[in-house]
Enzyme design. Structure first.
Site, PDB file in Angstrom:
ATOM      1  N   HIS A   1       4.626 -51.848 -34.745  1.00  0.00           N
ATOM      2  CA  HIS A   1       4.921 -50.522 -35.301  1.00  0.00           C
ATOM      3  C   HIS A   1       3.637 -49.712 -35.375  1.00  0.00           C
ATOM      4  O   HIS A   1       2.566 -50.263 -35.604  1.00  0.00           O
ATOM      5  CB  HIS A   1       5.549 -50.627 -36.700  1.00  0.00           C
ATOM      6  CG  HIS A   1       6.251 -49.375 -37.099  1.00  0.00           C
ATOM      7  ND1 HIS A   1       5.608 -48.331 -37.709  1.00  0.00           N
ATOM      8  CD2 HIS A   1       7.539 -48.980 -36.922  1.00  0.00           C
ATOM      9  CE1 HIS A   1       6.477 -47.358 -37.907  1.00  0.00           C
ATOM     10  NE2 HIS A   1       7.651 -47.716 -37.434  1.00  0.00           N
TER      11      HIS A   1
ATOM     12  N   ASP B   1      14.605 -52.370 -35.287  1.00  0.00           N
ATOM     13  CA  ASP B   1      15.428 -52.573 -34.089  1.00  0.00           C
ATOM     14  C   ASP B   1      15.594 -54.047 -33.731  1.00  0.00           C
ATOM     15  O   ASP B   1      16.439 -54.401 -32.915  1.00  0.00           O
ATOM     16  CB  ASP B   1      14.797 -51.832 -32.902  1.00  0.00           C
ATOM     17  CG  ASP B   1      14.747 -50.344 -33.157  1.00  0.00           C
ATOM     18  OD1 ASP B   1      15.761 -49.798 -33.614  1.00  0.00           O
ATOM     19  OD2 ASP B   1      13.692 -49.726 -32.912  1.00  0.00           O
TER      20      ASP B   1
ATOM     21  N   HIS C   1      10.959 -46.325 -28.775  1.00  0.00           N
ATOM     22  CA  HIS C   1      11.446 -45.790 -30.057  1.00  0.00           C
ATOM     23  C   HIS C   1      12.873 -46.326 -30.280  1.00  0.00           C
ATOM     24  O   HIS C   1      13.069 -47.538 -30.318  1.00  0.00           O
ATOM     25  CB  HIS C   1      11.349 -44.255 -29.988  1.00  0.00           C
ATOM     26  CG  HIS C   1      11.564 -43.534 -31.287  1.00  0.00           C
ATOM     27  ND1 HIS C   1      11.525 -44.129 -32.514  1.00  0.00           N
ATOM     28  CD2 HIS C   1      11.835 -42.206 -31.542  1.00  0.00           C
ATOM     29  CE1 HIS C   1      11.746 -43.222 -33.466  1.00  0.00           C
ATOM     30  NE2 HIS C   1      11.954 -42.048 -32.901  1.00  0.00           N
TER      31      HIS C   1
ATOM     32  N   ARG D   1      13.466 -52.414 -43.517  1.00  0.00           N
ATOM     33  CA  ARG D   1      14.773 -52.149 -42.907  1.00  0.00           C
ATOM     34  C   ARG D   1      15.269 -53.401 -42.180  1.00  0.00           C
ATOM     35  O   ARG D   1      16.464 -53.659 -42.089  1.00  0.00           O
ATOM     36  CB  ARG D   1      14.671 -50.955 -41.937  1.00  0.00           C
ATOM     37  CG  ARG D   1      14.208 -49.666 -42.607  1.00  0.00           C
ATOM     38  CD  ARG D   1      13.928 -48.567 -41.601  1.00  0.00           C
ATOM     39  NE  ARG D   1      12.883 -48.927 -40.655  1.00  0.00           N
ATOM     40  CZ  ARG D   1      12.532 -48.200 -39.591  1.00  0.00           C
ATOM     41  NH1 ARG D   1      13.156 -47.065 -39.351  1.00  0.00           N
ATOM     42  NH2 ARG D   1      11.575 -48.598 -38.783  1.00  0.00           N
TER      43      ARG D   1
ATOM     44  N   SER E   1      11.223 -38.932 -32.907  1.00  0.00           N
ATOM     45  CA  SER E   1      12.457 -38.154 -33.117  1.00  0.00           C
ATOM     46  C   SER E   1      12.317 -37.166 -34.274  1.00  0.00           C
ATOM     47  O   SER E   1      12.798 -36.022 -34.182  1.00  0.00           O
ATOM     48  CB  SER E   1      13.645 -39.088 -33.353  1.00  0.00           C
ATOM     49  OG  SER E   1      13.373 -40.005 -34.382  1.00  0.00           O
TER      50      SER E   1
HETATM   51  N1  CMX Z   1       4.669 -56.563 -27.704  1.00  0.00           N
HETATM   52  C1  CMX Z   1       3.603 -56.569 -26.885  1.00  0.00           C
HETATM   53  N2  CMX Z   1       2.573 -55.718 -27.004  1.00  0.00           N
HETATM   54  C2  CMX Z   1       2.617 -54.844 -28.031  1.00  0.00           C
HETATM   55  C3  CMX Z   1       3.681 -54.818 -28.932  1.00  0.00           C
HETATM   56  C4  CMX Z   1       4.746 -55.708 -28.736  1.00  0.00           C
HETATM   57  N3  CMX Z   1       5.813 -55.710 -29.522  1.00  0.00           N
HETATM   58  N4  CMX Z   1       3.439 -53.847 -29.823  1.00  0.00           N
HETATM   59  C5  CMX Z   1       2.281 -53.281 -29.477  1.00  0.00           C
HETATM   60  N5  CMX Z   1       1.776 -53.884 -28.399  1.00  0.00           N
HETATM   61  C6  CMX Z   1       0.570 -53.542 -27.658  1.00  0.00           C
HETATM   62  C7  CMX Z   1       0.651 -52.079 -27.234  1.00  0.00           C
HETATM   63  O1  CMX Z   1       1.454 -51.910 -26.076  1.00  0.00           O
HETATM   64  C8  CMX Z   1      -0.786 -51.733 -27.054  1.00  0.00           C
HETATM   65  O2  CMX Z   1      -1.192 -52.242 -25.818  1.00  0.00           O
HETATM   66  P1  CMX Z   1      -2.257 -51.458 -24.880  1.00  0.00           P
HETATM   67  O3  CMX Z   1      -3.513 -51.422 -25.671  1.00  0.00           O
HETATM   68  O4  CMX Z   1      -2.315 -52.265 -23.646  1.00  0.00           O
HETATM   69  O5  CMX Z   1      -1.684 -50.085 -24.666  1.00  0.00           O
HETATM   70  C9  CMX Z   1      -1.471 -52.556 -28.151  1.00  0.00           C
HETATM   71  O6  CMX Z   1      -0.535 -53.599 -28.503  1.00  0.00           O
HETATM   72  C10 CMX Z   1      -1.773 -51.764 -29.412  1.00  0.00           C
HETATM   73  O7  CMX Z   1      -0.589 -51.139 -29.869  1.00  0.00           O
HETATM   74  P2  CMX Z   1      -0.370 -50.840 -31.410  1.00  0.00           P
HETATM   75  O8  CMX Z   1      -1.434 -49.897 -31.854  1.00  0.00           O
HETATM   76  O9  CMX Z   1      -0.212 -52.100 -32.186  1.00  0.00           O
HETATM   77  O10 CMX Z   1       1.055 -50.150 -31.407  1.00  0.00           O
HETATM   78  P3  CMX Z   1       1.410 -48.631 -31.057  1.00  0.00           P
HETATM   79  O11 CMX Z   1       1.281 -47.832 -32.301  1.00  0.00           O
HETATM   80  O12 CMX Z   1       0.644 -48.151 -29.875  1.00  0.00           O
HETATM   81  O13 CMX Z   1       2.919 -48.747 -30.628  1.00  0.00           O
HETATM   82  C11 CMX Z   1       5.156 -49.488 -30.797  1.00  0.00           C
HETATM   83  C12 CMX Z   1       3.941 -48.977 -31.583  1.00  0.00           C
HETATM   84  C13 CMX Z   1       6.321 -49.607 -31.774  1.00  0.00           C
HETATM   85  C14 CMX Z   1       5.523 -48.464 -29.735  1.00  0.00           C
HETATM   86  C15 CMX Z   1       4.814 -50.864 -30.185  1.00  0.00           C
HETATM   87  O14 CMX Z   1       4.565 -51.801 -31.214  1.00  0.00           O
HETATM   88  C16 CMX Z   1       5.913 -51.393 -29.263  1.00  0.00           C
HETATM   89  O15 CMX Z   1       5.916 -51.028 -28.089  1.00  0.00           O
HETATM   90  N6  CMX Z   1       6.844 -52.253 -29.798  1.00  0.00           N
HETATM   91  C17 CMX Z   1       7.953 -52.742 -29.011  1.00  0.00           C
HETATM   92  C18 CMX Z   1       9.021 -51.665 -28.886  1.00  0.00           C
HETATM   93  C19 CMX Z   1       9.716 -51.427 -30.215  1.00  0.00           C
HETATM   94  O16 CMX Z   1      10.147 -52.357 -30.885  1.00  0.00           O
HETATM   95  N7  CMX Z   1       9.865 -50.147 -30.597  1.00  0.00           N
HETATM   96  C20 CMX Z   1      10.634 -49.763 -31.788  1.00  0.00           C
HETATM   97  C21 CMX Z   1       9.777 -49.244 -32.939  1.00  0.00           C
HETATM   98  C22 CMX Z   1      10.636 -48.792 -34.081  1.00  0.00           C
HETATM   99  C23 CMX Z   1      11.358 -47.526 -33.725  1.00  0.00           C
HETATM  100  O17 CMX Z   1      10.717 -46.498 -33.491  1.00  0.00           O
HETATM  101  O18 CMX Z   1      12.577 -47.545 -33.614  1.00  0.00           O
END
Ligand code: CMX
Length: 469
Positions: free
Chosen positions: A349, A404, A303, A358, A273
């Site tokens: 994250h 979140d 996000h 937070r 964002s």
């Molecule tokens: N549950 C399961 N798997 C997860 C995970 C979770 N909470 N967080 C990361 N992973 C997985 C990723 O999907 C990725 O899998 P692939 O290799 O198969 O693609 C792997 O772990 C590596 O990811 P990462 O480098 O640790 O995390 P990213 O930087 O790619 O993604 C985020 C960050 C936040 C998108 C991810 O942790 C996620 O999807 N979390 C759940 C959704 C969430 O809570 N989002 C809110 C974030 C805060 C915000 O922006 O508001």
């Protein structure tokens, strides 16, 4: 006290405390600098600082980029400038050098309140300075005074079908405010580059001011009877938002809004964002068009929409197990989620590698105000188990909870149970973080963004040639 004001205070005794603030605001604001005056004074200093930095170190190499990073969402590549906040992977966010506990202590509060006022954070993010109580009150009053919506924006919200997601309605309404853009009009009239920030500032304050009316109108239309109270010019931003949503009579909810709006505002520049708002703004699109673009990114489940996903995920669990929050049932639910190929919402994250401060701030709010709420107990029980399961699962680089993971449960407690609205609240807050940077961008003459991209074939060529050297 004027007769009209006295009548409205009698009609709503809860206003009494905040009415006193207004008089304080008027008293202080006459003798102190406004936010715009103070920012204008700071611009030459910032411009010179950047000019000197580029002159002295412009050719210094500040990082290298691997092919993995190009294919990995550009994680960790330094290439953005963001003045408001910097995120440390372990410690978490600092707003202009201040942690969340720092801002809870140092920023002005409402009279009798304990949580920081988001309008004071806006001041801090834009200038790097903590405003006085009087300056904050004056900004609250200015925002309330500029809060009304043009009729066509009200019509767009009122004509939206209730099955259209609140975030889509939110983004449309913000886009439609373009009709009011002073920046767009000034640009069309050929205003000098030096004055861009001035119009960007005016649009940003207008936009911030109008967001509570937009958000609450969506909420009241989709979930309630469509009726909205008027913005009260004597109240601070969080109190007005709470009132418009219909929860203003609960002093704890008002405090929650102030905290919520403050901590969700800014998380440095690379998140979807923030980066989108900044990128779209770099094409000299107005703050309305730029923020609307950012909101569309915030609406994604990875996000901002994760706050809705978390609530729905918790509710599904609770429906299945009742109040059995044992380690075993939680562990099974986590594995079921992961084995279904889904992410655990609210965990992980891109930058953080520890519990998000937070999250901690919201947990502390819950411990103080709702320690016995069953959904809070569930969130706490999951916090005990999820990091271990996610570590064992072995994919995510950060097994700890993010912002979140907690926010929805606090809103639930006070009766704001409609989870599909939660990201709208996040969006109102995000404006407090991204608009200051947009104003700074225009003040320092930031250029249009245009990083280089390659096709896979071209990358193959590139890495082969680099490796042969
Ligand atoms: N549950 C399961 N798997 C997860 C995970 C979770 N909470 N967080 C990361 N992973 C997985 C990723 O999907 C990725 O899998 P692939 O290799 O198969 O693609 C792997 O772990 C590596 O990811 P990462 O480098 O640790 O995390 P990213 O930087 O790619 O993604 C985020 C960050 C936040 C998108 C991810 O942790 C996620 O999807 N979390 C759940 C959704 C969430 O809570 N989002 C809110 C974030 C805060 C915000 O922006 O508001």
């Amino acid at each position: 006290m004027s007769l009209r004001l006295a009548q409205s205070v009698r009609a709503n005794p809860l206003l009494k405390k905040n009415t006193a603030q207004l008089f304080a605001a008027r008293y202080y604001s006459s003798s102190e600098k406004t936010l715009k005056q103070r920012f204008a004074e700071l611009i030459p200093e910032k411009v010179d600082q950047i000019k000197q930095l580029k002159k002295d170190y412009g050719s210094t190499v500040i990082g290298e980029v691997t092919l993995d990073q190009a294919y990995g969402g550009m994680r960790g590549i330094k290439g953005l400038v963001w003045e408001g906040s910097v995120l440390d992977p372990v410690e978490g966010i600092r707003f202009r050098g201040k942690t969340i506990p720092d801002i809870q202590k140092e920023l002005p509060k409402a009279e009798g309140g304990e949580e920081p006022l988001p309008e004071a954070l806006f001041w801090l993010l834009l200038t790097g300075e903590v405003p006085t109580v009087g300056q904050t009150r004056a900004l609250s009053a200015e925002l309330a005074a500029r809060s009304s919506l043009p009729k066509h924006v009200e019509d767009i919200i009122d004509n939206s079908p209730s099955h259209l997601h609140p975030m889509a309605q939110f983004s449309m309404a913000v886009t439609a405010l373009e009709s009011e853009s002073q920046f767009a009009k000034a640009y069309a009239a050929g205003v000098s580059k030096k004055d861009y920030w001035n119009y960007t500032y005016e649009d940003s304050i207008d936009l911030l001011a109008k967001l509570p009316n937009i958000a609450a109108r969506i909420y009241q239309n989709v979930f309630k009877d469509g009726k909205l109270p008027a913005v009260n010019k004597d109240l601070d931003y969080g109190a007005n938002l709470a009132n418009l949503l219909g929860y203003g009579s609960n002093a704890e909810f008002v405090e929650l809004m102030r905290l919520y709006l403050t901590i969700h505002s800014d998380h440095e520049g690379g998140n979807v964002s923030a980066h989108t708002t900044h990128l779209v703004g770099s094409a000299l699109s107005s703050p309305f068009l730029s923020l609307a673009a950012g909101l569309n990114g915030l609406a994604g489940p990875l996000h901002g929409r994760a706050n809705q996903e978390v609530l729905e995920w918790l509710e599904t669990f609770k429906k299945a197990v009742g109040n059995d929050f044992s380690k075993e049932t939680i562990e099974k639910y986590l594995w079921d989620t992961l084995n279904a190929g889904r992410v655990v919402p609210g965990y992980g994250h891109a930058v953080l590698r520890k519990t998000d401060p937070r999250y901690t701030a919201q947990r502390e709010f819950a411990l103080k105000h709702l320690p016995d709420f069953d959904m809070f107990k569930l969130v706490s029980a999951i916090y005990e188990v999820a990091p271990g399961v996610l570590t064992k699962h072995g994919k995510t680089k950060n097994p700890w909870p993010n912002v979140d993971s907690h926010s929805g449960v606090l809103l639930q407690y006070y009766g704001l149970t409609e989870a599909s609205f939660y990201t709208v609240l996040f969006g109102v807050s995000r404006a407090f973080g991204v608009l200051p940077q947009l104003i700074i961008d225009r003040a320092v003459g930031a250029p249009i963004e245009r990083p280089k991209s390659f096709s896979t074939e071209k990358y193959i060529e590139l890495v082969k040639s680099l490796n042969s050297k």
